[in-house]
Design a protein around this motif. Structure first.
Motif, PDB file in Angstrom:
ATOM      1  N   SER A  21       0.831  -1.191   0.000  1.00 35.28           N
ATOM      2  CA  SER A  21       0.000   0.000   0.000  1.00 35.28           C
ATOM      3  C   SER A  21       0.871   1.248   0.000  1.00 35.28           C
ATOM      4  CB  SER A  21      -0.920   0.010   1.218  1.00 35.28           C
ATOM      5  OG  SER A  21      -0.169  -0.121   2.417  1.00 35.28           O
ATOM      6  N   LEU A  22       0.483   2.217  -0.838  1.00 35.71           N
ATOM      7  CA  LEU A  22       1.256   3.446  -1.033  1.00 35.71           C
ATOM      8  C   LEU A  22       0.346   4.650  -0.822  1.00 35.71           C
ATOM      9  CD1 LEU A  22       3.746   5.103  -2.148  1.00 35.71           C
ATOM     10  CD2 LEU A  22       2.716   4.783  -4.418  1.00 35.71           C
ATOM     11  N   LEU A  23       0.861   5.643  -0.091  1.00 38.41           N
ATOM     12  CA  LEU A  23       0.169   6.912   0.081  1.00 38.41           C
ATOM     13  C   LEU A  23       1.049   8.031  -0.458  1.00 38.41           C
ATOM     14  CD1 LEU A  23      -2.095   8.722   1.217  1.00 38.41           C
ATOM     15  CD2 LEU A  23      -0.890   8.687   3.416  1.00 38.41           C
ATOM     16  N   LEU A  24       0.476   8.869  -1.336  1.00 37.52           N
ATOM     17  CA  LEU A  24       1.170  10.016  -1.904  1.00 37.52           C
ATOM     18  C   LEU A  24       0.606  11.292  -1.301  1.00 37.52           C
ATOM     19  CD1 LEU A  24       1.027   8.831  -5.624  1.00 37.52           C
ATOM     20  CD2 LEU A  24       3.031   8.753  -4.134  1.00 37.52           C
ATOM     21  N   LEU A  25       1.493  12.201  -0.874  1.00 37.40           N
ATOM     22  CA  LEU A  25       1.082  13.457  -0.268  1.00 37.40           C
ATOM     23  C   LEU A  25       1.679  14.624  -1.028  1.00 37.40           C
ATOM     24  CD1 LEU A  25       1.668  12.645   3.525  1.00 37.40           C
ATOM     25  CD2 LEU A  25      -0.439  12.362   2.197  1.00 37.40           C
ATOM     26  N   VAL A  26       0.846  15.615  -1.350  1.00 34.59           N
ATOM     27  CA  VAL A  26       1.339  16.828  -2.001  1.00 34.59           C
ATOM     28  C   VAL A  26       0.432  17.988  -1.600  1.00 34.59           C
ATOM     29  CG1 VAL A  26       0.005  16.485  -4.124  1.00 34.59           C
ATOM     30  CG2 VAL A  26       2.101  17.836  -4.198  1.00 34.59           C
ATOM     31  N   ASP A  27       1.037  19.179  -1.450  1.00 35.92           N
ATOM     32  CA  ASP A  27       0.229  20.370  -1.194  1.00 35.92           C
ATOM     33  C   ASP A  27       0.062  21.157  -2.489  1.00 35.92           C
ATOM     34  OD1 ASP A  27       2.622  21.780  -1.589  1.00 35.92           O
ATOM     35  OD2 ASP A  27       3.029  21.964   0.545  1.00 35.92           O
ATOM     36  N   ASP A  28      -0.713  22.241  -2.420  1.00 35.80           N
ATOM     37  CA  ASP A  28      -1.018  22.992  -3.638  1.00 35.80           C
ATOM     38  C   ASP A  28      -0.151  24.244  -3.785  1.00 35.80           C
ATOM     39  OD1 ASP A  28      -2.036  24.686  -1.717  1.00 35.80           O
ATOM     40  OD2 ASP A  28      -4.113  24.600  -2.418  1.00 35.80           O
ATOM     41  N   GLU A  29       1.018  24.264  -3.113  1.00 35.03           N
ATOM     42  CA  GLU A  29       1.885  25.433  -3.151  1.00 35.03           C
ATOM     43  C   GLU A  29       2.416  25.701  -4.556  1.00 35.03           C
ATOM     44  OE1 GLU A  29       4.080  28.733  -1.845  1.00 35.03           O
ATOM     45  OE2 GLU A  29       2.512  27.605  -0.808  1.00 35.03           O
ATOM     46  N   LYS A  30       2.746  24.645  -5.311  1.00 32.19           N
ATOM     47  CA  LYS A  30       3.332  24.787  -6.638  1.00 32.19           C
ATOM     48  C   LYS A  30       2.525  23.983  -7.661  1.00 32.19           C
ATOM     49  CE  LYS A  30       6.890  27.224  -5.228  1.00 32.19           C
ATOM     50  NZ  LYS A  30       7.103  28.635  -5.646  1.00 32.19           N
ATOM     51  N   ASP A  31       2.167  24.624  -8.753  1.00 36.59           N
ATOM     52  CA  ASP A  31       1.369  23.943  -9.782  1.00 36.59           C
ATOM     53  C   ASP A  31       2.102  22.745 -10.363  1.00 36.59           C
ATOM     54  OD1 ASP A  31      -0.672  25.746  -9.436  1.00 36.59           O
ATOM     55  OD2 ASP A  31      -0.104  27.011 -11.147  1.00 36.59           O
ATOM     56  N   TYR A  32       3.428  22.845 -10.504  1.00 35.58           N
ATOM     57  CA  TYR A  32       4.160  21.750 -11.123  1.00 35.58           C
ATOM     58  C   TYR A  32       4.136  20.490 -10.243  1.00 35.58           C
ATOM     59  CZ  TYR A  32       8.222  23.018  -8.175  1.00 35.58           C
ATOM     60  OH  TYR A  32       9.059  23.307  -7.128  1.00 35.58           O
ATOM     61  N   LEU A  33       4.034  20.664  -8.923  1.00 32.93           N
ATOM     62  CA  LEU A  33       3.928  19.499  -8.055  1.00 32.93           C
ATOM     63  C   LEU A  33       2.541  18.869  -8.159  1.00 32.93           C
ATOM     64  CD1 LEU A  33       5.786  20.737  -4.847  1.00 32.93           C
ATOM     65  CD2 LEU A  33       6.632  19.150  -6.583  1.00 32.93           C
ATOM     66  N   VAL A  34       1.521  19.694  -8.298  1.00 36.39           N
ATOM     67  CA  VAL A  34       0.161  19.177  -8.489  1.00 36.39           C
ATOM     68  C   VAL A  34       0.096  18.378  -9.782  1.00 36.39           C
ATOM     69  CG1 VAL A  34      -2.250  19.790  -8.787  1.00 36.39           C
ATOM     70  CG2 VAL A  34      -0.838  21.074  -7.158  1.00 36.39           C
ATOM     71  N   ARG A  35       0.703  18.895 -10.849  1.00 37.46           N
ATOM     72  CA  ARG A  35       0.719  18.163 -12.118  1.00 37.46           C
ATOM     73  C   ARG A  35       1.520  16.871 -12.000  1.00 37.46           C
ATOM     74  NH1 ARG A  35       1.454  23.517 -14.069  1.00 37.46           N
ATOM     75  NH2 ARG A  35       3.698  23.147 -14.307  1.00 37.46           N
ATOM     76  N   LEU A  36       2.607  16.907 -11.243  1.00 36.15           N
ATOM     77  CA  LEU A  36       3.454  15.727 -11.088  1.00 36.15           C
ATOM     78  C   LEU A  36       2.719  14.595 -10.380  1.00 36.15           C
ATOM     79  CD1 LEU A  36       6.401  15.010 -11.813  1.00 36.15           C
ATOM     80  CD2 LEU A  36       7.049  15.730  -9.510  1.00 36.15           C
ATOM     81  N   LEU A  37       1.745  14.944  -9.546  1.00 37.62           N
ATOM     82  CA  LEU A  37       0.976  13.935  -8.827  1.00 37.62           C
ATOM     83  C   LEU A  37       0.340  12.936  -9.786  1.00 37.62           C
ATOM     84  CD1 LEU A  37      -0.354  12.809  -6.253  1.00 37.62           C
ATOM     85  CD2 LEU A  37      -2.162  14.522  -6.555  1.00 37.62           C
ATOM     86  N   GLN A  38      -0.148  13.405 -10.934  1.00 33.99           N
ATOM     87  CA  GLN A  38      -0.788  12.505 -11.888  1.00 33.99           C
ATOM     88  C   GLN A  38       0.176  11.416 -12.350  1.00 33.99           C
ATOM     89  OE1 GLN A  38      -2.387  14.944 -15.040  1.00 33.99           O
ATOM     90  NE2 GLN A  38      -3.369  16.367 -13.630  1.00 33.99           N
ATOM     91  N   GLU A  39       1.434  11.793 -12.604  1.00 36.95           N
ATOM     92  CA  GLU A  39       2.411  10.795 -13.049  1.00 36.95           C
ATOM     93  C   GLU A  39       2.786   9.845 -11.916  1.00 36.95           C
ATOM     94  OE1 GLU A  39       5.498  11.831 -15.988  1.00 36.95           O
ATOM     95  OE2 GLU A  39       4.930  13.918 -15.616  1.00 36.95           O
TER      96      GLU A  39
END
Length: 359
Positions: A21-39
């Motif tokens: 089981s894997l959990l991914l965490l990201v905040d919305d501070e940077k748009d490029y990190l939000v986009r990276l979440l999809q990959e």
């Protein structure tokens, strides 16, 4: 675009296996990190079907506990509701005084489906949080924290011989564990000394394969929590967390805490506001030695503190890795081309000389 790099991160660094089981965490501070979440999600689902993720509002400060929604998806509603029923959850989030023993016992009693692997690439760090500490120390989660991450790091400090980085980081950590005191001098004028007696150092190897392993990605350091009241001297800062300062500023330490800030630069006022809000943020929190030959950038502290032959000194929270200071702030400052001497009763050793490690 970065799928091959992300796959290597999962397989080489995290040893993510089919069915885990894997959990991914990201905040919305940077748009490029939000986009990276999809990959990150797409590649993960090629390895295991048990993938969860949380995109949460930016917290604005390194070392702040993640928001309630992160705790709920991690430990389950029953566990968090039980903490709230006895008034403990709010104390954990605000880093007030509370019984860690009581919190952990409640979580262990009620938690469900706790992730085996967490990859946190939120812009603001979760490394020095009770959330991370609880997962790694009490649930055996393997945890990678990637604050300030930028995709260019995939081809730089993430593209290294991790076996070599692991060995060097472990050697440095062993020396710091044996030492009782540290003396640091830097090319910009840094001159500090502090105690590390009876403090166990940690190797940030970049290989998180055993239950409870944690660290940064990119990785590459040996680090320790100095005795909080022991630091004396001057730390000259030329870079903030994500930029070169217009002018250097100096932090003057006495009895472990920043007694005075010298120099006129906007970042000075940022620190002064933090110190007014959290007096505990003044105290020395960490000393580390960079061990990653692929790390080069000085203007991003996630990478800068890993540069081979640098050292970094942090202030703020260190209770999650062997210290006693609990405060919702932790930031590192890099010292370039340092000379470092460590020692104990009846011995001393030059650990770095002009930015070269002498192990």
């Amino acid at each position: 675009m970065y799928e091959d790099h992300i796959y290597r991160l999962y397989r080489v660094n995290m040893n993510l296996k089919e069915g885990e089981s894997l959990l991914l965490l990201v905040d919305d501070e940077k748009d490029y990190l939000v986009r990276l979440l999809q990959e990150f999600v797409k590649v993960a689902e090629e390895i295991t079907p048990h993938v969860r993720y949380v995109l949460y509002p930016s917290l604005g400060v390194h070392g702040t506990e993640p928001p309630e929604e992160v705790w709920r998806i991690t430990f389950g509603d029953r566990a968090i509701d039980a903490l709230k029923d006895v008034g403990l959850f709010e104390k954990v989030i605000s880093k007030e005084q509370y019984s860690e023993y009581d919190v952990v016992n409640i979580l262990k009693k009620y938690a469900q489906d706790v992730p085996q692997v967490v990859v946190a690439f939120a812009y603001y760090s979760t490394t020095h949080t009770f959330y991370r500490k609880t997962l790694t120390e009490h649930f055996g989660t393997r945890y990678a924290s990637m604050p300030l991450f930028e995709p260019s790091m995939f081809s730089g400090p993430m593209n290294v011989d991790w076996g070599m980085v692991s060995r060097l980081s472990t050697d440095v950590a062993d020396i710091l564990t044996e030492a009782e005191w540290v003396l640091v001098k830097g090319a910009e004028g840094t001159s500090m000394e502090f105690s590390v007696k009876d403090r166990k150092a940690i190797a940030d190897t970049g290989l998180f394969h055993r239950g409870g392993d944690f660290g940064n990605l990119p990785a590459g350091e040996g680090f320790v929590a100095p005795v909080e009241t022991s630091a004396y001297g001057r730390l000259v800062i030329t870079y903030g967390p994500d930029r070169r300062l217009e002018r250097p500023i100096s932090l003057k330490f006495k009895d472990g805490a920043v007694e005075e800030i010298e120099g006129f630069e906007p970042y000075r006022y940022t620190l002064e506001e933090i110190f007014k809000k959290y007096d505990g943020a003044r105290y020395i929190a960490e000393f580390g030695v960079g061990t990653n030959p692929g790390a080069k950038r000085p203007d991003n502290v996630l990478e800068a503190e890993k540069i081979l032959g640098t050292v970094h000194i942090a202030i703020g929270d260190n209770h999650t890795f062997g210290g006693t200071n609990k405060v919702p702030f932790h930031t590192d400052y890099v010292v370039f081309e340092p000379e470092v001497i460590v020692g104990g009763r009846g011995w001393q050793k030059r650990l770095l000389e002009k930015g070269k490690i002498c192990t």
